[in-house]
Design an enzyme around this catalytic site. Sequence first.
Site, PDB file in Angstrom:
ATOM      1  N   SER A 176       3.306   0.706   2.132  1.00  0.00           N
ATOM      2  CA  SER A 176       2.772  -0.277   1.703  1.00  0.00           C
ATOM      3  C   SER A 176       3.019  -1.654   1.038  1.00  0.00           C
ATOM      4  CB  SER A 176       1.220  -0.041   0.904  1.00  0.00           C
ATOM      5  OG  SER A 176       2.117  -0.038  -0.159  1.00  0.00           O
ATOM      6  N   ASP A 177       3.409  -2.444   1.512  1.00  0.00           N
ATOM      7  CA  ASP A 177       3.784  -3.974   0.610  1.00  0.00           C
ATOM      8  C   ASP A 177       3.496  -3.404  -0.853  1.00  0.00           C
ATOM      9  OD1 ASP A 177       5.450  -5.831  -0.087  1.00  0.00           O
ATOM     10  OD2 ASP A 177       4.784  -6.621   1.168  1.00  0.00           O
ATOM     11  N   TRP A 178       3.888  -3.700  -1.844  1.00  0.00           N
ATOM     12  CA  TRP A 178       3.930  -3.916  -3.028  1.00  0.00           C
ATOM     13  C   TRP A 178       2.756  -4.083  -3.472  1.00  0.00           C
ATOM     14  CZ3 TRP A 178       7.279  -0.885  -1.035  1.00  0.00           C
ATOM     15  CH2 TRP A 178       8.216  -0.268  -2.001  1.00  0.00           C
ATOM     16  N   GLY A 179       1.125  -3.930  -3.180  1.00  0.00           N
ATOM     17  CA  GLY A 179      -0.095  -4.110  -3.733  1.00  0.00           C
ATOM     18  C   GLY A 179      -0.646  -4.026  -3.082  1.00  0.00           C
TER      19      GLY A 179
END
Length: 765
Positions: free
Chosen positions: A224-227
């Site tokens: 995932s992208d962070w968050g």
Amino acid sequence: MASDISDLSLAERAALGSGADFWSTEAIGPVGSLVLTDGPHGVRRQTGATDHLGLAGSEPATCFPPAVALAQSWDPALVRRVGVALGREARALGVDVLLGPGVNIKRDPRGGRNFEYYSEDPQLTGRLGAAWVDGVQSAGVGASLKHFAANNAEHDRMRASSDIDPRPLREIYLRAFSHIVRTARPWTVMCSYNRINGVPAAHNRWLLTDLLRGEWGFDGLVVSDWGAVSDRVASVAAGLDLTMPGGAGAGDELVVAAVEDGRLPVEAVDAAATNVARLVARVRAAQNRGAGEAVAAAASSGHEAAGATDARERHTAQAAGADENGVGPLADEHHRLAREAAARSIVLLQNDRDLLPLTPGRSIVAIGTFATEPRYQGGGSSHVNPTRLDTPLDEIRALAGDGTVTHHDGVDHDAAATAAAEADVAVLFLGLAADQESEGFDREHIELPTDQLELLAAVARAQPDTVVVLAHGGVLRLEPVACLAPAILDGALLGQAGGGALADVLFGVVNPSGRLAETVPVRLQDTPAYLNFPGENSHVRYGEGLFVGYRWYDARDMDVCYPFGHGLSYTTFDHTDLTAQPTSDGLTARLTVTNTGDRAGREVVQLYAGVPESQVQRPVRALIGSAVTGELEPGATEQVTIEVAREDLAYWETRTESWVVEPGRYRLWAGASSRDLRAETELDLPGDQVRIPITADSTLGEALADPETAAALAEVFGGMTESMGDGSAMGMDMMRMIASIPLNRLTGFGMDPGKLHAALHNGGG
């Protein structure tokens, strides 16, 4: 070979799918930990405080030209060399996966993260991105292809839905990802924050599993992208393997509970854990190969005992963590590469009266704060702590010979104009400051600051020989600059060695060969997405469809300030003898390029194709290939060959949900930009024979266009037309009017339903 996870508990297997902390994965049982970090144009290795916005400090690393500049080289071989250097520095800093490249399409010039992306064109983006991935991974470091997918604005970026029709989604926004996955085999893909047609990318099984793994054959890890993950269980079910960042709140216990109560198949957890273990094994195997190659190299040099031992120990240490010397041993070599890459990425937009290159010995005044405090990279998660920084003023002085070089900050316009008048030439540095464009927000306009335009007007009035040097991450409206400055160099963002690269081009040490990777419009209102950017109420409609960038301007026959692919040289080139032949894989184009000027230089040959008699909506022409010549001496000739893959000729047929190469006559153009087309040819391609299924919901016109169905319908429809006449008595064309009527509606006009069903059956519909 991936580590065996069969002995791990369900909780442990779930924990492998979330990070241990901000930048590293969990080490559980036989599966070791990995370090991931940002780095499309430099390794941002944080060893103290950590964050994803570039706020905390990081270890020194070479800041290469960001993608906005590197794309202007149009040179996959150069991009690959930069990728290799980035991979080497990542290993020296103990990094296993470098989060890049960013290959999202520059849909609108206001996009806040455009500086991280290559182009408005998917073909160019795909070739450059594949070269970057190949280079990084050749050094034993995984790439992370991002941001997957359709992440083209910063506004409301963690919620907004990119609402896109199937053809532009496939042909524009997914095309580069597809090419890179299938040809460069990235070890990881990073999903984006946004939703796509209403479904979050992180929870989108069609995107992460059906398309990425099923159609494209991806065998790596999805992170995932962070968050980006709001529902851990949904993301695992969709095919997302690693949720970042890790730590409290990652949701491991939710995954376990979902398996235990039957909401999540245990196979989904096992697949994610296996992909994490496989990535760890892949990285370690590549690093061990690197160690072996270093040992072999040391042994072959005649220093087997000491050299091989040193090499083995050094690579073993790097596999465990950062080299104690960081990138220090690589710094000089990589700074030279950064300077070369930056010089190859500078675009000469304008050069009236052959003002450039400058002659050493002339008096020069450099005007503007960017001459001493250069803008060389974008803001946000990709921000790099450079190993050093060349300033343009110092580098200009180094090449100016015995000429006087002075500096004026440009704050006082009258004083700057006076300084310009007193010099032989003025070099004026203009552009956007870091707080005017960055990750996290989109620009509201594409204007240069008013005070800079007023400074330019004052300087240009005082000094006819004024050269403008531009620094920016997103496209600017340049009409006012083009009207006032005889010579313009577009540096975009050139990285830490940009000062030296600019001096090299200004003085002709390097003949500029950069070409624009996006169109410069006359005004913002002309841009394709002007009325559909950045969206509202968490939705953005991609209403321009296929017509992104130059495709839009060409289809509407609109003037632009500088076209896609534009860039001048200090010499001139002819493009002649263009030929093209079909191949089983696409087509092969050949042409002759001749340096007709008096300086050595490189040419970037661009190949475009159109289908004038296409039966589907298409751009007037689209880029299908390109090539960069070698350094050609005056009068020298090079035979250029461009291999075009079928994928670059195909369109997405929505009715069959397949890629189709349309049969028929194709027109090819070779040239120096999308508007500077210097050679032309045509060829017939056999293409794909596609039969569109005919159903009761198909129109009469569609049915009659299908030979088998038309024959089956002839008897039934013939009786109807006799009773209806040709419509001439009513002043109309009956056939054209009824052609758009669905077959099942014709029963209300006298067609027998039974005969219609039989005709469709007999026609194969």
